[in-house]
Design an enzyme around this catalytic site. Structure first.
Site, PDB file in Angstrom:
ATOM      1  N   ASN A 128       0.842  -1.189   0.000  1.00 22.85           N
ATOM      2  CA  ASN A 128       0.000   0.000   0.000  1.00 22.85           C
ATOM      3  C   ASN A 128       0.885   1.251   0.000  1.00 22.85           C
ATOM      4  OD1 ASN A 128      -1.849   2.015   0.440  1.00 22.85           O
ATOM      5  ND2 ASN A 128      -2.465   1.345   2.493  1.00 22.85           N
ATOM      6  N   LYS A 155       0.001   4.227  -0.355  1.00 26.98           N
ATOM      7  CA  LYS A 155      -0.731   5.397   0.172  1.00 26.98           C
ATOM      8  C   LYS A 155      -0.514   6.604  -0.755  1.00 26.98           C
ATOM      9  CE  LYS A 155      -0.521   3.385   4.702  1.00 26.98           C
ATOM     10  NZ  LYS A 155      -0.594   3.521   6.142  1.00 26.98           N
ATOM     11  N   HIS A 188      -9.987   1.039   4.585  1.00 27.59           N
ATOM     12  CA  HIS A 188      -8.742   1.324   5.309  1.00 27.59           C
ATOM     13  C   HIS A 188      -9.037   2.335   6.416  1.00 27.59           C
ATOM     14  CE1 HIS A 188      -4.730   2.611   6.312  1.00 27.59           C
ATOM     15  NE2 HIS A 188      -4.291   1.504   5.733  1.00 27.59           N
ATOM     16  N   GLU A 239      -5.846  -4.979  10.687  1.00 28.57           N
ATOM     17  CA  GLU A 239      -4.877  -3.909  10.920  1.00 28.57           C
ATOM     18  C   GLU A 239      -5.240  -3.154  12.195  1.00 28.57           C
ATOM     19  OE1 GLU A 239      -2.763  -2.530   7.135  1.00 28.57           O
ATOM     20  OE2 GLU A 239      -4.679  -1.508   7.138  1.00 28.57           O
ATOM     21  N   GLY A 295       1.755   2.475  10.989  1.00 29.65           N
ATOM     22  CA  GLY A 295       2.725   3.572  10.876  1.00 29.65           C
ATOM     23  C   GLY A 295       3.396   3.964  12.186  1.00 29.65           C
ATOM     24  N   SER A 336       2.765  -1.785  10.680  1.00 28.22           N
ATOM     25  CA  SER A 336       4.202  -1.746  11.001  1.00 28.22           C
ATOM     26  C   SER A 336       4.943  -3.052  10.765  1.00 28.22           C
ATOM     27  CB  SER A 336       4.417  -1.267  12.441  1.00 28.22           C
ATOM     28  OG  SER A 336       3.965   0.057  12.586  1.00 28.22           O
ATOM     29  N   GLY A 359       2.566  -0.859   4.475  1.00 32.09           N
ATOM     30  CA  GLY A 359       2.533   0.530   4.016  1.00 32.09           C
ATOM     31  C   GLY A 359       3.940   1.074   3.881  1.00 32.09           C
ATOM     32  N   GLY A 360       4.511   1.510   5.005  1.00 30.13           N
ATOM     33  CA  GLY A 360       5.853   2.092   5.013  1.00 30.13           C
ATOM     34  C   GLY A 360       6.877   1.221   4.297  1.00 30.13           C
TER      35      GLY A 360
HETATM   36  P1  PGA Z   1       2.263   0.483   7.792  1.00 28.10           P
HETATM   37  O1  PGA Z   1       0.841   0.642   7.062  1.00 28.10           O
HETATM   38  O2  PGA Z   1       2.849  -0.810   7.287  1.00 28.10           O
HETATM   39  O3  PGA Z   1       3.050   1.683   7.386  1.00 28.10           O
HETATM   40  O4  PGA Z   1       1.997   0.429   9.256  1.00 28.10           O
HETATM   41  C1  PGA Z   1       0.002  -0.439   6.855  1.00 28.10           C
HETATM   42  C2  PGA Z   1      -1.284   0.010   6.223  1.00 28.10           C
HETATM   43  O5  PGA Z   1      -1.751   1.113   6.541  1.00 28.10           O
HETATM   44  O6  PGA Z   1      -1.867  -0.687   5.384  1.00 28.10           O
END
Ligand code: PGA
Length: 233
Positions: free
Chosen positions: A6, A8, A85, A157, A163, A194, A215-216
Site C-alpha cells: 500500500n 498510500k 482502510h 490492521e 505507521g 508496522s 505501508g511504510g
Molecule cells: P504500515 O501501514 O505498514 O506503514 O503500518 C500499513 C497500512 O496502513 O496498510
C-alpha cells in the site's frame, strides 16, 4: 502467501519510475499486489506483481466528480482493491454502509476487495477488539452470498499499529486471526500494521496467516526484498 503493498499518497512521477525499476528486480513466488496511487495504475508494467487500487467509488459511473469507479479500475486490469482502510474511515468518514457498497461494486467487476478492519488503541485497552471486528465484518459482509463472501481478503490492521512501529504480540495477533477464521473459515486473512524486515521473523510464526499488508515498507524496495526473503526462509 500474499504481500500487498500500500503506497498510500506517496511518490511523484519521477520517483515512481525509479521505484518501479527497483520493484522489477524482486524475484519471489509470493503473490505481490502493488497498490499505487490511482494516477500510476496505468503506468505499472511489472511482471512480478498484480495490480491493486487503494480505493473505489461506491457509485457506478456518472456525475461523481473526482471519483473512480470499479469498472474504470477493471479497464486498467486492476485485480484487487483496498476497502475500509482506517485512514479512509478516519479522514473521509467512510462508513460500513459505504464500504459495503464499494465491496459490491468491486465484486460485480470481478475485483477482489481487501477489506481492512481493526481496533483503535482505546478499544484494545477496553478489551473490545473482537466486538469491533465482528461488528465491522458483519455490517460489510452480511448481504453477500456465501460465494461472494469467500472472495473477500480480510486485512486485520490494529489502528494503533499502523505507521507507529508498534506491533501487537504474536499471541495477540494469533488470537484475532483465529477469531476471524472461526467466523469466516474460507477467507484469506492478512496482518497489517508496522510489518517490516525486522519483525517478520516474529510475525511469520503466527499460524493460519495468509499474508501481510504493508505501508511504510512498500516504499523501501531494499528492505522489502529482505522481508520477502525472510518470509520464505
Ligand atoms: P504500515 O501501514 O505498514 O506503514 O503500518 C500499513 C497500512 O496502513 O496498510
Amino acid at each position: 502467501m500474499i504481500v500487498a503493498l500500500n503506497n498510500k499518497c506517496n511518490l511523484n512521477k519521477e520517483e515512481f519510475t525509479i521505484y518501479q525499476q527497483q520493484l522489477q528486480e524482486i524475484k519471489t513466488d509470493i503473490d505481490l499486489i502493488l497498490c499505487p496511487s490511482n494516477i500510476y495504475l496505468d503506468k505499472v508494467n511489472l511482471t512480478n506483481m498484480k495490480l491493486g487500487a487503494q480505493n473505489v467509488s461506491d457509485k457506478e459511473c456518472g456525475a461523481y466528480t473526482g471519483e473512480v469507479s470499479a469498472s474504470q479500475l477493471k479497464s486498467l486490469d486492476v485485480l484487487y482493491c483496498l476497502v475500509g482502510h482506517s485512514e479512509r474511515r478516519l479522514y473521509q468518514q467512510e462508513t460500513n454502509e459505504q464500504i459495503k457498497d464499494k465491496v459490491k461494486r468491486l465484486l460485480s467487476c470481478n475485483i477482489i476487495p481487501i477489506l481492512c478492519i481493526g481496533e483503535t488503541e482505546q478499544e484494545r485497552n477496553s478489551h473490545q477488539e473482537k466486538q469491533v471486528i465482528e461488528k465491522d465484518l458483519k455490517e460489510v459482509l452480511q448481504e453477500l452470498t456465501p460465494v461472494e463472501q469467500q472472495k473477500i481478503v480480510i486485512a486485520y490492521e490494529p489502528i494503533w499499529s499502523i505507521g507507529t512501529g508498534i506491533i501487537p504480540t504474536t499471541e495477540e495477533i494469533s488470537e484475532i486471526i483465529e477469531f476471524i477464521k472461526t467466523k469466516y473459515p474460507h477467507n484469506k486473512v492478512l496482518y497489517g500494521g508496522s510489518a517490516n524486515e525486522k519483525n517478520i521473523d516474529e510475525l511469520k510464526s503466527i499460524p493460519n496467516l495468509d499474508g501481510y499488508l504493508v505501508g511504510g515498507l512498500s516504499l523501501k524496495p531494499e528492505q522489502l526484498k529482505i522481508f520477502l526473503k525472510k518470509l520464505k526462509n
